[in-house]
Design a protein around this motif. Structure first.
Motif, PDB file in Angstrom:
ATOM      1  N   MET A  34       0.851  -1.191   0.000  1.00 51.97           N
ATOM      2  CA  MET A  34       0.000   0.000   0.000  1.00 51.97           C
ATOM      3  C   MET A  34       0.880   1.231   0.000  1.00 51.97           C
ATOM      4  O   MET A  34       1.995   1.205   0.548  1.00 51.97           O
ATOM      5  CB  MET A  34      -0.940   0.020   1.207  1.00 51.97           C
ATOM      6  CG  MET A  34      -1.987  -1.068   1.184  1.00 51.97           C
ATOM      7  SD  MET A  34      -3.259  -0.865   2.462  1.00 51.97           S
ATOM      8  CE  MET A  34      -4.252   0.462   1.760  1.00 51.97           C
ATOM      9  N   GLY A  35       0.378   2.280  -0.579  1.00 51.62           N
ATOM     10  CA  GLY A  35       1.202   3.473  -0.678  1.00 51.62           C
ATOM     11  C   GLY A  35       0.400   4.757  -0.727  1.00 51.62           C
ATOM     12  O   GLY A  35      -0.841   4.731  -0.812  1.00 51.62           O
ATOM     13  N   TRP A  36       1.125   5.851  -0.646  1.00 49.65           N
ATOM     14  CA  TRP A  36       0.560   7.187  -0.787  1.00 49.65           C
ATOM     15  C   TRP A  36       1.295   7.910  -1.911  1.00 49.65           C
ATOM     16  O   TRP A  36       2.540   7.892  -1.967  1.00 49.65           O
ATOM     17  CB  TRP A  36       0.709   7.999   0.504  1.00 49.65           C
ATOM     18  CG  TRP A  36      -0.165   7.546   1.620  1.00 49.65           C
ATOM     19  CD1 TRP A  36       0.188   6.752   2.668  1.00 49.65           C
ATOM     20  CD2 TRP A  36      -1.556   7.864   1.800  1.00 49.65           C
ATOM     21  NE1 TRP A  36      -0.894   6.558   3.492  1.00 49.65           N
ATOM     22  CE2 TRP A  36      -1.969   7.227   2.985  1.00 49.65           C
ATOM     23  CE3 TRP A  36      -2.473   8.616   1.079  1.00 49.65           C
ATOM     24  CZ2 TRP A  36      -3.277   7.324   3.465  1.00 49.65           C
ATOM     25  CZ3 TRP A  36      -3.772   8.713   1.557  1.00 49.65           C
ATOM     26  CH2 TRP A  36      -4.160   8.063   2.739  1.00 49.65           C
ATOM     27  N   PHE A  37       0.534   8.535  -2.765  1.00 47.36           N
ATOM     28  CA  PHE A  37       1.049   9.406  -3.806  1.00 47.36           C
ATOM     29  C   PHE A  37       0.356  10.750  -3.670  1.00 47.36           C
ATOM     30  O   PHE A  37      -0.652  10.878  -2.985  1.00 47.36           O
ATOM     31  CB  PHE A  37       0.773   8.809  -5.194  1.00 47.36           C
ATOM     32  CG  PHE A  37       1.631   7.635  -5.527  1.00 47.36           C
ATOM     33  CD1 PHE A  37       1.386   6.390  -4.967  1.00 47.36           C
ATOM     34  CD2 PHE A  37       2.687   7.754  -6.416  1.00 47.36           C
ATOM     35  CE1 PHE A  37       2.182   5.297  -5.262  1.00 47.36           C
ATOM     36  CE2 PHE A  37       3.491   6.666  -6.729  1.00 47.36           C
ATOM     37  CZ  PHE A  37       3.236   5.435  -6.151  1.00 47.36           C
ATOM     38  N   ARG A  38       0.898  11.758  -4.343  1.00 48.21           N
ATOM     39  CA  ARG A  38       0.238  13.066  -4.342  1.00 48.21           C
ATOM     40  C   ARG A  38       0.396  13.716  -5.707  1.00 48.21           C
ATOM     41  O   ARG A  38       1.323  13.417  -6.450  1.00 48.21           O
ATOM     42  CB  ARG A  38       0.801  13.960  -3.251  1.00 48.21           C
ATOM     43  CG  ARG A  38       2.263  14.382  -3.444  1.00 48.21           C
ATOM     44  CD  ARG A  38       2.754  15.127  -2.211  1.00 48.21           C
ATOM     45  NE  ARG A  38       4.128  15.591  -2.382  1.00 48.21           N
ATOM     46  CZ  ARG A  38       4.835  16.168  -1.414  1.00 48.21           C
ATOM     47  NH1 ARG A  38       4.304  16.333  -0.206  1.00 48.21           N
ATOM     48  NH2 ARG A  38       6.076  16.579  -1.649  1.00 48.21           N
ATOM     49  N   PHE A  47       5.365   9.950  -6.030  1.00 48.16           N
ATOM     50  CA  PHE A  47       5.455   9.036  -4.902  1.00 48.16           C
ATOM     51  C   PHE A  47       5.678   9.794  -3.602  1.00 48.16           C
ATOM     52  O   PHE A  47       6.449  10.756  -3.560  1.00 48.16           O
ATOM     53  CB  PHE A  47       6.603   8.064  -5.143  1.00 48.16           C
ATOM     54  CG  PHE A  47       6.938   7.178  -3.978  1.00 48.16           C
ATOM     55  CD1 PHE A  47       8.033   7.444  -3.181  1.00 48.16           C
ATOM     56  CD2 PHE A  47       6.139   6.087  -3.682  1.00 48.16           C
ATOM     57  CE1 PHE A  47       8.348   6.629  -2.111  1.00 48.16           C
ATOM     58  CE2 PHE A  47       6.447   5.260  -2.614  1.00 48.16           C
ATOM     59  CZ  PHE A  47       7.557   5.527  -1.825  1.00 48.16           C
ATOM     60  N   VAL A  48       5.006   9.349  -2.523  1.00 46.67           N
ATOM     61  CA  VAL A  48       5.208   9.920  -1.202  1.00 46.67           C
ATOM     62  C   VAL A  48       5.792   8.863  -0.255  1.00 46.67           C
ATOM     63  O   VAL A  48       6.849   9.064   0.331  1.00 46.67           O
ATOM     64  CB  VAL A  48       3.892  10.467  -0.622  1.00 46.67           C
ATOM     65  CG1 VAL A  48       4.093  10.944   0.813  1.00 46.67           C
ATOM     66  CG2 VAL A  48       3.340  11.586  -1.494  1.00 46.67           C
ATOM     67  N   LEU A  81      -1.175   8.050   6.998  1.00 45.51           N
ATOM     68  CA  LEU A  81      -0.028   8.892   6.689  1.00 45.51           C
ATOM     69  C   LEU A  81      -0.045  10.061   7.672  1.00 45.51           C
ATOM     70  O   LEU A  81      -0.895  10.942   7.572  1.00 45.51           O
ATOM     71  CB  LEU A  81      -0.064   9.407   5.250  1.00 45.51           C
ATOM     72  CG  LEU A  81       1.171  10.203   4.826  1.00 45.51           C
ATOM     73  CD1 LEU A  81       2.386   9.269   4.736  1.00 45.51           C
ATOM     74  CD2 LEU A  81       0.944  10.889   3.479  1.00 45.51           C
ATOM     75  N   GLN A  82       0.850  10.019   8.635  1.00 48.10           N
ATOM     76  CA  GLN A  82       1.003  11.116   9.587  1.00 48.10           C
ATOM     77  C   GLN A  82       1.938  12.135   8.972  1.00 48.10           C
ATOM     78  O   GLN A  82       3.084  11.807   8.666  1.00 48.10           O
ATOM     79  CB  GLN A  82       1.562  10.613  10.911  1.00 48.10           C
ATOM     80  CG  GLN A  82       1.790  11.695  11.946  1.00 48.10           C
ATOM     81  CD  GLN A  82       0.509  12.349  12.401  1.00 48.10           C
ATOM     82  OE1 GLN A  82      -0.488  11.689  12.653  1.00 48.10           O
ATOM     83  NE2 GLN A  82       0.520  13.677  12.513  1.00 48.10           N
ATOM     84  N   TYR A  95      -3.381  10.563  -2.818  1.00 46.43           N
ATOM     85  CA  TYR A  95      -4.057   9.341  -3.241  1.00 46.43           C
ATOM     86  C   TYR A  95      -3.468   8.134  -2.515  1.00 46.43           C
ATOM     87  O   TYR A  95      -2.255   8.019  -2.361  1.00 46.43           O
ATOM     88  CB  TYR A  95      -3.885   9.128  -4.741  1.00 46.43           C
ATOM     89  CG  TYR A  95      -4.548  10.183  -5.593  1.00 46.43           C
ATOM     90  CD1 TYR A  95      -3.852  11.300  -6.017  1.00 46.43           C
ATOM     91  CD2 TYR A  95      -5.877  10.037  -6.004  1.00 46.43           C
ATOM     92  CE1 TYR A  95      -4.444  12.266  -6.810  1.00 46.43           C
ATOM     93  CE2 TYR A  95      -6.475  10.997  -6.803  1.00 46.43           C
ATOM     94  CZ  TYR A  95      -5.758  12.103  -7.196  1.00 46.43           C
ATOM     95  OH  TYR A  95      -6.359  13.059  -7.988  1.00 46.43           O
ATOM     96  N   CYS A  96      -4.336   7.228  -2.152  1.00 47.21           N
ATOM     97  CA  CYS A  96      -3.953   5.941  -1.586  1.00 47.21           C
ATOM     98  C   CYS A  96      -3.897   4.912  -2.716  1.00 47.21           C
ATOM     99  O   CYS A  96      -4.701   4.977  -3.656  1.00 47.21           O
ATOM    100  CB  CYS A  96      -4.988   5.536  -0.545  1.00 47.21           C
ATOM    101  SG  CYS A  96      -4.824   3.886   0.129  1.00 47.21           S
TER     102      CYS A  96
END
Length: 126
Positions: A34-38, A47-48, A81-82, A95-96
Motif C-alpha cells: 500500500m502506498g501514498w502518492f500526491r 510518490f510519497v 499517513l502522519q 491518493y492511496c
C-alpha cells in the motif's frame, strides 16, 4: 474489486500536522503493498511513501522523509499517513494505492499500481 477510500485532508498552516487514512475493502489478497502518492496543482502524480508487500518495510520520498510516517492498523486494512511540519510545497491531492504483486523496485512508479482511491485534498497555507 478492491475499494480504497481516503479521509483526513484539509487546510492547515505551515508547520502544522494532518493525519490521512485510507480504508481498504473488497478483494484483498493475503499479501499486498500500500502506498501514498500526491498530485500538486499542474504537476504529475508523485510518490510519497509505501509499505512493501512483505516484511513491513517502509519507503519515503526524499522530500517527506523525516516529516511523514506511513503505517497501517493491525488488520492491515487501514493505511495512515502522519504528516508533520507541513510546508506549502506539500499542497496536493493525496491518493492511496494498493497492489498485490508490485515489487519493491517499482513502488515509486504510479503506473505499476493497480488500485487507487479517489483522493483527498491537502492545502498548506503560508
Amino acid at each position: 474489486q478492491v475499494h480504497l477510500v481516503e479521509s483526513g485532508g484539509g487546510l492547515v498552516q505551515t508547520g502544522g500536522s494532518l493525519r490521512l487514512a485510507c480504508a481498504a475493502s473488497g478483494g484483498i489478497r493475503s499479501t499486498y503493498a500500500m502506498g501514498w502518492f500526491r498530485q500538486p496543482p499542474g504537476k504529475e502524480r508523485e510518490f510519497v511513501a509505501a509499505i512493501a508487500r512483505t516484511g513491513g518495510y517502509t519507503y519515503y520520498s526524499d522530500s517527506v522523509k523525516g516529516r511523514f510516517t506511513i503505517s497501517r492498523d493491525r488488520a492491515k486494512t487501514t493505511l495512515f499517513l502522519q504528516m508533520n511540519n507541513l510546508e506549502p510545497e506539500d499542497t496536493a491531492v493525496y491518493y492511496c494505492s494498493l497492489d498485490h504483486g508490485i515489487i519493491t523496485s517499482s513502488l515509486r512508479l504510479p503506473a505499476q499500481w493497480d488500485y487507487w482511491g479517489q483522493g483527498t485534498q491537502v492545502t498548506v497555507s503560508s
